[in-house]
Design an enzyme around this catalytic site. Structure first.
Site, short mmCIF file in Angstrom:
data_model
loop_
_atom_site.label_atom_id
_atom_site.label_comp_id
_atom_site.label_asym_id
_atom_site.label_seq_id
_atom_site.Cartn_x
_atom_site.Cartn_y
_atom_site.Cartn_z
N ASN A 193 0.83 -1.22 0.00
CA ASN A 193 0.00 0.00 0.00
C ASN A 193 0.86 1.26 0.00
O ASN A 193 0.56 2.23 -0.71
CB ASN A 193 -0.93 0.00 1.22
CG ASN A 193 -2.19 -0.80 1.00
OD1 ASN A 193 -2.65 -0.97 -0.13
ND2 ASN A 193 -2.76 -1.32 2.08
N ASP A 197 -5.91 -2.73 -3.18
CA ASP A 197 -7.28 -3.24 -3.33
C ASP A 197 -7.36 -4.27 -4.46
O ASP A 197 -8.06 -5.29 -4.33
CB ASP A 197 -8.24 -2.08 -3.63
CG ASP A 197 -8.52 -1.23 -2.40
OD1 ASP A 197 -8.15 -1.65 -1.29
OD2 ASP A 197 -9.10 -0.14 -2.57
N GLU A 257 -6.09 -7.39 5.30
CA GLU A 257 -5.50 -8.32 4.34
C GLU A 257 -5.55 -9.76 4.85
O GLU A 257 -4.85 -10.64 4.35
CB GLU A 257 -4.04 -7.93 4.06
CG GLU A 257 -3.06 -8.14 5.18
CD GLU A 257 -3.01 -7.01 6.19
OE1 GLU A 257 -2.01 -6.95 6.93
OE2 GLU A 257 -3.95 -6.18 6.23
#
Length: 232
Positions: free
Chosen positions: A117, A126, A152
């Site tokens: 990320n 995503d 996650e």
């Protein structure tokens, strides 16, 4: 004419029927209403149409309620179930069935997801979550559950699953994720999974099995990640 004589005379009269359709109205007395055939047909068709419309509206309402119920237990991003699917009744059913079968739990975590990320952006993160969701869906049988547990982390419940088969599925998920071409394009390197497992049994209820799978997931992380841990 006396009232009693009038009543007797009315009672002795025969009802007069015509070729017109007749509807009897339950008004406490015998009443006969005559309609022209066209009018009677219109009344019948109107009543039939009203019944059909009512059935359609009821069906639409049931479908709407079903979709709303599904929405509350579905993860919007991956399309998998969310943890709300494991309500008290579902867990109780798993616990009751543990004397008759062995359900395997796979607790799955994407390695170094925060770095993904941070380095590539949340939209890339995503997309990777969606890819893992697709891999899990493709690996499941109809009786299994694939759940986005949070962030996650994912939970898979393999019902009536022998140990050998559970190991095969867990390693297949790990390998498919590591070799996914779309992820290789996005990151220019593989992404990996760590997986901890446990099975419900006569002596191990769902909550205890989940806690054991979590400790084995931590062990997989501490041993270098990109692995599946089946025992302590």
């Amino acid at each position: 004419m006396l009232y009693s004589q009038y009543v007797k005379e009315c009672a002795s009269r025969q009802p007069i029927y015509s070729d017109h359709s007749a509807f009897f109205l339950p008004l406490g007395i015998d009443s006969l209403v005559h309609y022209e055939p066209v009018t009677a047909t219109r009344y019948f068709l109107s009543a039939f149409a009203l019944c059909c419309i009512t059935l359609v509206l009821v069906n639409i309402q049931e479908n709407t309620n079903r979709q709303l119920r599904l929405k509350t237990v579905k993860d919007d991003l991956t399309g998998l179930f969310n943890r709300a699917i494991l309500d008290h009744n579902t867990i109780e059913q798993i616990n009751l069935a543990r004397n008759e079968r062995s359900d395997y739990l796979l607790l799955i975590d994407i390695d170094h997801f925060k770095k993904i990320n941070d380095n590539f952006g949340h939209s890339t993160g995503d997309e990777i979550l969606v890819i893992l969701g697709d891999i899990l869906n493709a690996s499941m049988r109809d009786s299994d559950l694939a759940i986005r547990w949070g962030g996650e982390e994912f939970l898979v419940i393999l019902q009536r699953c022998p140990s050998v088969h559970a190991q095969k599925i867990a390693n297949q998920i790990r390998i498919e994720f590591e070799q996914n071409e779309r992820i290789l394009q996005l990151l220019q390197r593989p992404a990996t999974l760590s997986i901890g497992t446990a099975a419900t049994s006569q002596n191990l209820m769902f909550d205890k099995a989940l806690s054991l799978a979590d400790s084995r997931l931590y062990k997989a992380k501490s041993q270098g990640r990109n692995s599946v841990v089946f025992s302590d």
